[in-house]
Design a protein around this motif. Structure first.
Motif, PDB file in Angstrom:
ATOM      1  N   HIS A  22       0.870  -1.169   0.000  1.00 23.19           N
ATOM      2  CA  HIS A  22       0.000   0.000   0.000  1.00 23.19           C
ATOM      3  C   HIS A  22       0.911   1.224   0.000  1.00 23.19           C
ATOM      4  O   HIS A  22       1.936   1.238   0.680  1.00 23.19           O
ATOM      5  N   GLU A  23       0.520   2.254  -0.741  1.00 21.38           N
ATOM      6  CA  GLU A  23       1.388   3.426  -0.878  1.00 21.38           C
ATOM      7  C   GLU A  23       1.646   4.102   0.474  1.00 21.38           C
ATOM      8  O   GLU A  23       2.716   4.657   0.702  1.00 21.38           O
ATOM      9  N   CYS A  66      -8.511   6.367  -7.946  1.00 27.15           N
ATOM     10  CA  CYS A  66      -8.266   6.571  -6.513  1.00 27.15           C
ATOM     11  C   CYS A  66      -9.122   7.721  -5.984  1.00 27.15           C
ATOM     12  O   CYS A  66      -9.555   7.712  -4.835  1.00 27.15           O
ATOM     13  N   CYS A  75      -0.912  10.918  -1.962  1.00 27.53           N
ATOM     14  CA  CYS A  75      -0.256   9.790  -2.624  1.00 27.53           C
ATOM     15  C   CYS A  75       0.390  10.217  -3.940  1.00 27.53           C
ATOM     16  O   CYS A  75      -0.242  10.863  -4.771  1.00 27.53           O
ATOM     17  N   CYS A 108      -5.277  -1.071  -2.174  1.00 30.10           N
ATOM     18  CA  CYS A 108      -4.668   0.008  -2.950  1.00 30.10           C
ATOM     19  C   CYS A 108      -4.866  -0.316  -4.414  1.00 30.10           C
ATOM     20  O   CYS A 108      -4.605  -1.444  -4.846  1.00 30.10           O
ATOM     21  N   TRP A 109      -5.350   0.674  -5.174  1.00 30.63           N
ATOM     22  CA  TRP A 109      -5.646   0.424  -6.594  1.00 30.63           C
ATOM     23  C   TRP A 109      -4.395   0.070  -7.385  1.00 30.63           C
ATOM     24  O   TRP A 109      -4.475  -0.532  -8.446  1.00 30.63           O
ATOM     25  N   CYS A 159      -9.981   6.778  -2.187  1.00 23.04           N
ATOM     26  CA  CYS A 159      -9.001   6.276  -1.230  1.00 23.04           C
ATOM     27  C   CYS A 159      -8.639   7.390  -0.259  1.00 23.04           C
ATOM     28  O   CYS A 159      -8.337   8.512  -0.666  1.00 23.04           O
TER      29      CYS A 159
END
Ligand SMILES: Nc1ncnc2c1ncn2[C@@H]1O[C@H](COP(=O)(O)OP(=O)(O)OP(=O)(O)O)[C@@H](O)[C@H]1O
Ligand SMILES: Nc1ncnc2c1ncn2[C@@H]1O[C@H](COP(=O)(O)OP(=O)(O)OP(=O)(O)O)[C@@H](O)[C@H]1O
Ligand code: SF4
Ligand SMILES: [Mg+2]
Ligand SMILES: [Mg+2]
Lengths: 347, 383
Positions: free
Chosen positions: B304-305, B354, B347, B372-373, B341
């Protein structure tokens, strides 16, 4: 004795507070007891140790926000304070036949001209800024105190310049501290400290109250400012990884005494003092592989109360290597080569 | 900056409206919760996996405040296996404490309410107690007995006017009325010894202020473990302590876990503590779980970022001589969560989707899940 290689020199610094014991008598609390270190121009000296070991007191006494109990402080070649006490080459206080210290010349200068060159940044970004002043006035206040600006335009330009330097938006100048996040408030405090062009800043836990993601911004900013302006820092913190990251050298304190002082990498790779060893091994490393393989040296017991300090080496009550000698006398801080100083009888 | 904050300032009229609505709603929820005669069938269900102590399933806990609803925990799902240590990490205000308080049902009520999902607590034979629906009386039976909690500041949870011994005794007396006075005292002393208090008889008769921070935390652990709970929740158990004392307490917790065989949920923002203690890690952002997996999954294969950003921003032995890379932007405003998100505004990899849609949880491996996309995109592109 003043060595021009150093910007700040602290020798045998002492700060005793008198606190009331249960029976109305005053007893001394030795918050800082015989601490020596020096800082080069543009260098960062990290100062670590457990809560209550005297880190903040060192910083405040060094700037003479507290009147020192003893020792000598030299800044940029000028002696700012000297209690006149003399020490022999083993670091023992020189005394006469009656056991009274032999006193040399006493010095205590007016600090105002030096305040410009020595500044302090505080731990708590929430309470150290006046909530009723705008950001512009908070940063501009030291400029007024030291009469550094001829007119309001000059003052305003300087404030803008400082805000830009620490990465704050100039539009924020007319806002109040509560409108900012923790990291932004810490930047305001730093801009204020930088306003008078100091050569030296005592940073007392400047990132401890911040969230990890914001901590990185502030650490980077300290490093950038040092590169740009050549300021020296005394960087106080209890997070050893942050201190290691930012410092050139690190000093380790325990109960008011200096235990070890060395180059950051050297101290981390090759700690000699038993306290430093357990301190470093106790730091949880954010890496599962390292965590699995490392062995914590878990210290027995608690830190003794500074009012009931053990005789000799204050660490001896928790030390695996303690011997008879440790109870007798505090070991001197001795150079073990390459400027790696250690105060221990047995290591 | 001020634009974003405008949502915090609302008119007095609007605030009154909200508060009236909140009162009606929370009154109804409170009534339901205080109904002791509730049919047990309504709050008894079955565990998905009898190997778990607790299963959080899409849990939502909101605070109905006068300036709006704070969705502090909004659809949190994760399991706590028996005897395992699960770590919960994330930025300040992301909902870590509220998640653990939901399990204890110690939310600040009536403002704070668990309004959705299930928290299944294993009561044996594959049966489960749904804590979300359980009446207050039922919760009192298991709280401090089968589910225990220790807090960051032990001083606030120890009563300053009672002696240590009395306070530990009290827990035992409450949950084990069958024990005699002598048995209770013996058990208390045994617990004090177990948590490494050398002078147990002395400490038994002391007041909290006579102890150091580390000793107080030991007493808290003794109290929490006196009834041998199935699960211990430790919310920042060592944040107020020095590193050397922290090491003692963490060692003690691991030691007692082996001896007593309980599960631990440890809530902290210290990734070092997480790495050295946990079998499984839950990363939270903006009231949701954004990633979960084993310690190795999270530290070596973050997906995940936000997790990636978090790991880059901490000083570690690897990046000592490099610049740290902070997570940009400002921390999330929980009153004004973005539509897509929650991490999107900060991000660097954010895409169009997102902004629009909340990412779905994707399975990266048996043990590793992330919302997370980027993972969906990478999967499509065959990366
Ligand atoms: N003004 C004061 N009067 C009396 N005692 C003091 C005063 N300031 C500090 N002390 C005592 O001196 C000792 C050192 O305190 P100091 O604040 O310097 O510690 P520290 O290392 O900065 O701790 P921390 O990490 O908790 O900030 C402590 O025992 C403290 O209680
Ligand atoms: N009693 C309350 N009333 C209103 N909002 C609350 C209340 N308690 C918590 N919140 C909100 O819920 C969110 C989650 O809070 P929580 O305490 O779980 O954060 P946390 O992740 O534990 O943070 P920290 O690391 O700072 O402890 C926060 O945005 C907080 O402002
Ligand atoms: S879902 Fe999008 S915005 Fe959220 S973390 Fe992943 S890439 Fe970034
Ligand atoms: Mg301090
Ligand atoms: Mg919390």
């Amino acid at each position: 004795m003043a060595n021009s290689e150093y910007l700040v020199q602290v020798e045998h610094l002492k700060e005793y507070f008198s606190v009331r014991s249960g029976f109305g008598k005053s007893i001394p609390l030795k918050a800082v007891d015989d601490v020596s270190f020096s800082i080069r121009p543009g260098e960062t000296l990290g100062l670590v140790g457990e809560s209550g070991c005297g880190k903040t007191t060192v910083g405040r006494t060094l700037l003479q926000l507290y009147k020192p109990t003893g020792g000598r402080i030299t800044f940029d070649g000028d002696v700012l304070y000297d209690s006149g006490e003399q020490y022999d080459e083993n670091g023992r206080l020189k005394v006469d036949a009656n056991g009274k210290p032999v006193l040399g010349k006493k010095v205590s200068v007016n600090m105002l001209p030096y305040r410009k060159q020595m500044q302090m940044v505080f731990q708590d970004p929430y309470s150290s800024l006046n909530p009723r002043m705008t950001v512009e006035d908070i940063i501009g206040e030291p400029l007024d105190v030291h009469k550094l600006c001829k007119n309001s335009k000059e003052r305003r330009d300087r404030v803008m310049e400082l805000m830009e330097l620490v990465g704050l938006n100039a539009e924020h100048a007319m806002r109040y501290p509560h409108e900012f996040s923790g990291g932004q408030r810490q930047r305001i405090g730093i801009a204020r400290a930088l306003a008078v062009n100091p050569k030296f800043i005592v940073c007392d836990e400047p990132v401890s109250a911040l969230d990890v993601s914001i901590q990185a911004q502030v650490v980077n900013m300290f490093e950038d400012l040092q590169e740009k302006l050549g300021v020296a820092y005394l960087f106080i913190a209890h997070d050893l990884l942050v201190v290691h990251h930012i410092s050139d050298r690190i000093a380790v304190m325990y109960l008011g005494k200096m235990m070890e002082l060395a180059d950051s990498d050297e101290l981390n790779d090759n700690p000699i003092h038993p306290y430093t060893q357990s301190l470093l091994s106790a730091v949880p490393i954010p890496d599962p592989e390292t965590a699995r393989n490392s062995k914590r040296i878990v210290l027995e017991g608690d830190v003794p109360s500074p009012l009931h300090m053990p005789s000799g080496c204050p660490f001896r009550t928790r030390c695996r290597y303690a011997t008879e000698q440790c109870a007798q006398e505090m070991p001197p801080l001795k150079d073990r080569g390459n400027g790696h100083y250690v105060a221990c009888w047995n290591k | 900056m001020s634009k974003k904050h405008d949502s915090d300032y609302i008119s007095a009229k609007k605030s009154r409206q909200i508060s009236r609505f909140n009162r009606k709603l929370t009154k109804k929820l409170e009534k339901e919760r205080n109904d002791a005669s509730k049919d047990p069938a309504l709050y008894t269900t079955t565990m998905k996996d009898p190997g778990n102590v607790v299963e959080f399933d899409n849990v939502c806990t909101y605070f109905f405040t006068d300036i709006g609803t704070v969705k502090a925990v909004d659809g949190v799902t994760f399991n706590v296996p028996k005897r395992a240590t699960v770590g919960v990490v994330g930025e300040s205000g992301c909902g870590k404490s509220v998640t653990s308080l939901s399990l204890m049902q110690l939310l600040q009520r009536p403002t704070g309410q668990t309004v959705g999902g299930e928290i299944r607590f294993n009561i044996g034979d594959g049966k489960a107690l749904n804590i979300v629906k359980a009446p207050t009386a039922k919760m009192q039976e298991i709280r401090g007995n089968r589910v225990s909690m220790i807090f960051q500041e032990p001083m606030t949870s120890l009563n300053p006017v009672f002696r240590i011994g009395q306070q530990v005794n009290e827990v035992l007396e409450l949950h084990h009325p069958e024990m005699s006075e002598e048995e209770v005292k013996a058990r208390t002393l045994e617990m004090l010894e177990l948590v490494g208090i050398a002078n147990k008889e002395g400490v038994y008769n002391m007041y909290p202020h006579e102890l150091s921070g580390g000793m107080r935390q030991r007493v808290m652990i003794a109290m929490a473990l006196a009834c041998e709970p199935d699960i211990l929740i430790a919310d920042e158990p060592t944040t107020a302590l020095d590193v050397t004392i922290q090491a003692q307490i963490l060692e003690l917790m691991q030691d007692l876990q082996k001896k007593l065989g309980m599960a631990i949920i440890i809530v902290t923002h210290d990734l070092g503590v997480i790495a050295s203690m946990c079998d499984e890690i839950i990363v939270m952002y903006g009231g949701r779980v954004c990633e979960r997996g084993t310690a190795d999954d999270i530290f070596y294969r973050p997906a995940h970022e936000y997790t990636k950003g978090l790991l880059r921003s901490i000083p570690s032995t690897q990046n000592m001589n490099e610049r740290l890379i902070p997570i940009g932007g400002t921390p999330i405003n929980m009153l004004d969560l973005p539509k897509g998100c929650a991490f999107c505004p900060r991000c660097d990899s954010a895409m169009k989707i997102c902004l629009r849609e909340q990412p779905v949880e994707m399975e990266i491996s048996d043990t590793h899940h992330a919302s997370c996309w980027m993972n969906v995109k990478n999967a499509k592109e065959g990366k």
